[in-house]
Write an enzyme that holds these catalytic residues in place. Sequence first.
Site, PDB file in Angstrom:
ATOM      1  CB  THR A  30      -3.126  -3.424  13.282  1.00  0.00           C
ATOM      2  OG1 THR A  30      -4.179  -3.056  14.514  1.00  0.00           O
ATOM      3  CG2 THR A  30      -2.481  -4.718  13.697  1.00  0.00           C
ATOM      4  CB  ALA A  32      -1.727   2.643   8.950  1.00  0.00           C
ATOM      5  CE  LYS A  33       5.305   3.719  12.827  1.00  0.00           C
ATOM      6  NZ  LYS A  33       6.632   3.659  12.495  1.00  0.00           N
ATOM      7  CB  VAL A  34      -2.329   8.522  11.358  1.00  0.00           C
ATOM      8  CG1 VAL A  34      -3.179   9.829  10.746  1.00  0.00           C
ATOM      9  CG2 VAL A  34      -3.202   7.078  10.851  1.00  0.00           C
ATOM     10  CG  ASP A 142     -14.118  -2.273  14.836  1.00  0.00           C
ATOM     11  OD1 ASP A 142     -14.547  -2.323  15.761  1.00  0.00           O
ATOM     12  OD2 ASP A 142     -12.906  -1.834  14.588  1.00  0.00           O
ATOM     13  CE  LYS A 144     -12.663  -0.169  17.973  1.00  0.00           C
ATOM     14  NZ  LYS A 144     -11.511  -1.163  18.042  1.00  0.00           N
ATOM     15  CG  ASN A 147     -12.603   2.912  15.134  1.00  0.00           C
ATOM     16  OD1 ASN A 147     -11.553   3.149  15.367  1.00  0.00           O
ATOM     17  ND2 ASN A 147     -13.185   1.645  15.018  1.00  0.00           N
ATOM     18  CG  ASP A 160     -10.318   1.890  11.899  1.00  0.00           C
ATOM     19  OD1 ASP A 160     -10.470   1.471  10.598  1.00  0.00           O
ATOM     20  OD2 ASP A 160      -9.878   1.712  12.974  1.00  0.00           O
ATOM     21  CB  THR A 182     -14.238  -3.989  19.453  1.00  0.00           C
ATOM     22  OG1 THR A 182     -13.436  -3.453  17.917  1.00  0.00           O
ATOM     23  CG2 THR A 182     -13.551  -3.917  20.524  1.00  0.00           C
TER      24      THR A 182
HETATM   25  P1  ATP Z   1      -6.799  -0.065  13.758  1.00  0.00           P
HETATM   26  O1  ATP Z   1      -7.101   0.395  12.452  1.00  0.00           O
HETATM   27  O2  ATP Z   1      -5.358  -1.073  13.890  1.00  0.00           O
HETATM   28  O3  ATP Z   1      -7.907  -0.575  14.587  1.00  0.00           O
HETATM   29  P2  ATP Z   1      -6.755   2.513  14.579  1.00  0.00           P
HETATM   30  O4  ATP Z   1      -8.071   2.982  13.942  1.00  0.00           O
HETATM   31  O5  ATP Z   1      -6.208   3.139  15.682  1.00  0.00           O
HETATM   32  O6  ATP Z   1      -6.122   1.096  14.706  1.00  0.00           O
HETATM   33  P3  ATP Z   1      -5.612   4.297  12.451  1.00  0.00           P
HETATM   34  O7  ATP Z   1      -6.910   4.516  11.881  1.00  0.00           O
HETATM   35  O8  ATP Z   1      -4.637   3.952  11.683  1.00  0.00           O
HETATM   36  O9  ATP Z   1      -5.754   2.929  13.367  1.00  0.00           O
HETATM   37  O10 ATP Z   1      -5.271   5.426  13.299  1.00  0.00           O
HETATM   38  C1  ATP Z   1      -4.289   5.521  14.009  1.00  0.00           C
HETATM   39  C2  ATP Z   1      -4.442   6.980  14.932  1.00  0.00           C
HETATM   40  O11 ATP Z   1      -4.216   7.867  14.127  1.00  0.00           O
HETATM   41  C3  ATP Z   1      -5.510   7.086  15.673  1.00  0.00           C
HETATM   42  O12 ATP Z   1      -5.838   6.462  16.923  1.00  0.00           O
HETATM   43  C4  ATP Z   1      -5.968   8.773  15.790  1.00  0.00           C
HETATM   44  O13 ATP Z   1      -5.334   9.063  16.897  1.00  0.00           O
HETATM   45  C5  ATP Z   1      -5.078   9.084  14.702  1.00  0.00           C
HETATM   46  N1  ATP Z   1      -5.676   9.651  13.513  1.00  0.00           N
HETATM   47  C6  ATP Z   1      -6.455   8.484  12.602  1.00  0.00           C
HETATM   48  N2  ATP Z   1      -7.101   9.523  11.609  1.00  0.00           N
HETATM   49  C7  ATP Z   1      -6.886  10.434  11.954  1.00  0.00           C
HETATM   50  C8  ATP Z   1      -7.663  11.843  11.238  1.00  0.00           C
HETATM   51  N3  ATP Z   1      -8.258  11.720  10.323  1.00  0.00           N
HETATM   52  N4  ATP Z   1      -7.169  12.966  12.050  1.00  0.00           N
HETATM   53  C9  ATP Z   1      -6.347  13.148  13.043  1.00  0.00           C
HETATM   54  N5  ATP Z   1      -5.877  11.809  13.754  1.00  0.00           N
HETATM   55  C10 ATP Z   1      -6.220  10.920  13.176  1.00  0.00           C
END
Ligand code: ATP
Length: 313
Positions: A30, A32-34, A142, A144, A147, A160, A182
């Site tokens: 929501t 961030a971009k990773v 959270d 699930k 995460n 997360d 959730t």
């Molecule tokens: P929100 O926090 O809004 O519920 P989210 O948990 O999907 O969303 P982020 O934690 O920002 O959001 O992660 C976005 C996506 O980036 C994840 O769904 C995953 O596919 C990838 N990602 C996150 N952390 C890592 C990591 N440490 N290594 C590899 N991919 C990751």
Amino acid sequence: MGEKSSTGEANNSLLLHGKYELGRLLGHGTFAKVYHARNLKSGKSVAMKVVGKEKVMKVGMMEQIKREISAMNMVKHPSIVQLHEVMASKSKIYIAMELVRGGELFNKIARGRLREETARLYFQQLVSAVDFCHSRGVYHRDLKPENLLLDEDGNLKVTDFGLSTFSEHLRQDGLLHTTCGTPAYVAPEVIGKKGYDGAKADIWSCGVILYVLLAGFLPFQDDNLVALYKKIYRGDFKCPPWFSSEARRLITKLLDPNPNNRITISKIMESSWFKKAVPKNVMGVKREELDLEEKIKQQEECKSSTMNAFHII
Ligand code: ATP
């Protein structure tokens, strides 16, 4: 990613703080971009979470981001995604984390339910990580399959901590009062307004996860949210016929709608289903094994790195 970084270089030139080379987008949530990123000095790959400050502040979520960073800082464990460092520019926060390359456990379950041995391994790693969080006073809130990431060797890593909280946020009654999580994974007492114990709520979510791993579908389902909450409140679920009797027994204790009767983590670890063939690395960091001196040292390290991070945010 069109802004200037603190080095003055445009971020889309892929250089961040002169330290990391940013690569492809791994995913987004929501706020961030990773991205895949490479530490230029060590050559190591990391996952770089990029959070837009403006977006986060607009919806009053900055405290939550800080909490996520603090929580990750406090939990160094083989089954938890590790935080490496936090950087900031005028408009963005950059969170460098351990890169986990095997995708979400969610995607694996989407292809079908797991064999009991596979589910056991994931559950052992999950419970070990959750136990460690609780021993540090961190409640995830959270948990699930979305995460839970998998590394290249198929080991589970909890991630997360965006909704996590700390034991110092307990009210005078010793309980947490924020309804979050959730719906399908949330404990009945979290839905209610009387407050809840964060550890017991996490244990409930572990129960839902174990059920999903073994069944391939959720224990509590309904398109109508009120009807779903009623089912959760009553602990109204059935185990499919392929669950072993030991798995059934454990799930029934995990999904006890009365938090006071719900199984504790130490009892989960003693249960016959859990104990079958526990891999060595899973139980590597147990609460009892950490002596007081080590705990104090870790807490001080955490505090100082978090303070550094917050200074720049
Ligand atoms: P929100 O926090 O809004 O519920 P989210 O948990 O999907 O969303 P982020 O934690 O920002 O959001 O992660 C976005 C996506 O980036 C994840 O769904 C995953 O596919 C990838 N990602 C996150 N952390 C890592 C990591 N440490 N290594 C590899 N991919 C990751």
